[in-house]
Design a protein around this motif. Structure first.
Motif, PDB file in Angstrom:
ATOM      1  N   ILE A   1       0.867  -1.186   0.000  1.00  0.00           N
ATOM      2  CA  ILE A   1       0.000   0.000   0.000  1.00  0.00           C
ATOM      3  C   ILE A   1       0.896   1.226   0.000  1.00  0.00           C
ATOM      4  O   ILE A   1       1.798   1.348   0.834  1.00  0.00           O
ATOM      5  N   ASP A   2       0.629   2.147  -0.959  1.00  0.00           N
ATOM      6  CA  ASP A   2       1.443   3.364  -1.026  1.00  0.00           C
ATOM      7  C   ASP A   2       0.880   4.435  -0.089  1.00  0.00           C
ATOM      8  O   ASP A   2      -0.136   4.216   0.582  1.00  0.00           O
ATOM      9  N   VAL A   3       1.536   5.587  -0.037  1.00  0.00           N
ATOM     10  CA  VAL A   3       1.148   6.650   0.896  1.00  0.00           C
ATOM     11  C   VAL A   3      -0.238   7.220   0.592  1.00  0.00           C
ATOM     12  O   VAL A   3      -0.865   7.814   1.465  1.00  0.00           O
ATOM     13  N   ASP A   4      -0.738   7.015  -0.635  1.00  0.00           N
ATOM     14  CA  ASP A   4      -2.061   7.495  -1.002  1.00  0.00           C
ATOM     15  C   ASP A   4      -3.146   6.441  -0.779  1.00  0.00           C
ATOM     16  O   ASP A   4      -4.305   6.660  -1.108  1.00  0.00           O
ATOM     17  N   GLY A   5      -2.763   5.292  -0.223  1.00  0.00           N
ATOM     18  CA  GLY A   5      -3.727   4.250   0.075  1.00  0.00           C
ATOM     19  C   GLY A   5      -4.032   3.314  -1.088  1.00  0.00           C
ATOM     20  O   GLY A   5      -4.931   2.489  -0.998  1.00  0.00           O
ATOM     21  N   ARG A   6      -3.290   3.411  -2.182  1.00  0.00           N
ATOM     22  CA  ARG A   6      -3.502   2.521  -3.331  1.00  0.00           C
ATOM     23  C   ARG A   6      -2.775   1.199  -3.103  1.00  0.00           C
ATOM     24  O   ARG A   6      -1.650   1.172  -2.609  1.00  0.00           O
ATOM     25  N   MET A   7      -3.425   0.124  -3.500  1.00  0.00           N
ATOM     26  CA  MET A   7      -2.839  -1.210  -3.392  1.00  0.00           C
ATOM     27  C   MET A   7      -2.080  -1.529  -4.669  1.00  0.00           C
ATOM     28  O   MET A   7      -2.576  -1.323  -5.767  1.00  0.00           O
ATOM     29  N   HIS A   8      -0.871  -2.053  -4.499  1.00  0.00           N
ATOM     30  CA  HIS A   8      -0.042  -2.467  -5.622  1.00  0.00           C
ATOM     31  C   HIS A   8       0.299  -3.934  -5.436  1.00  0.00           C
ATOM     32  O   HIS A   8       0.707  -4.354  -4.354  1.00  0.00           O
ATOM     33  N   LYS A   9       0.116  -4.710  -6.494  1.00  0.00           N
ATOM     34  CA  LYS A   9       0.469  -6.130  -6.470  1.00  0.00           C
ATOM     35  C   LYS A   9       1.650  -6.327  -7.414  1.00  0.00           C
ATOM     36  O   LYS A   9       1.598  -5.934  -8.577  1.00  0.00           O
ATOM     37  N   LEU A  10       2.700  -6.913  -6.882  1.00  0.00           N
ATOM     38  CA  LEU A  10       3.888  -7.199  -7.662  1.00  0.00           C
ATOM     39  C   LEU A  10       4.135  -8.691  -7.681  1.00  0.00           C
ATOM     40  O   LEU A  10       3.974  -9.359  -6.660  1.00  0.00           O
ATOM     41  N   GLU A  11       4.530  -9.195  -8.830  1.00  0.00           N
ATOM     42  CA  GLU A  11       5.018 -10.565  -8.931  1.00  0.00           C
ATOM     43  C   GLU A  11       6.458 -10.468  -9.383  1.00  0.00           C
ATOM     44  O   GLU A  11       6.752  -9.884 -10.431  1.00  0.00           O
TER      45      GLU A  11
END
Length: 103
Positions: free
Chosen positions: A78-88
């Motif tokens: 989760i970034d500072v703006d509250g967005r979820m990021h999924k990485l593989e």
């Protein structure tokens, strides 16, 4: 000091999550150790550093999965703006295989 404590708790959470992922794939601790020692997978610490350079934020979940004869780390951040990021990330090289963001 606070950053050190946060990093330690994040690493512990990630390791426990990875251990759970391994358990569901029926890998025991000796197999996991051998994968790491033989260079087939990167350490969780290395993967987290790589992920942080790709997507800064707070680690929410980390899993190690066996896929198509190889291993993949799946991370949720989760970034500072509250967005979820999924990485593989390729578990051997740390290369980004897939990246997805959502609000």
């Amino acid at each position: 000091m606070k950053r050190s404590t946060l990093m330690t708790s994040t690493l512990l959470t990630a390791l426990l999550t990875a251990a759970t992922a391994f358990a569901s794939d029926k890998l025991n601790h000796n197999e996991i150790y051998q994968l790491r020692e033989s260079g087939q997978i990167l350490s969780m610490e290395t993967v987290l550093k790589q992920a942080h350079t790709i997507q800064p934020g707070q680690l929410i979940e980390a899993e190690l999965e066996r896929e198509k004869g190889g291993y993949v780390y799946e991370l949720k951040i989760i970034d500072v703006d509250g967005r979820m990021h999924k990485l593989e990330l390729d578990a051997r090289s740390g290369e980004v295989l897939k990246r997805k963001s959502s609000d």
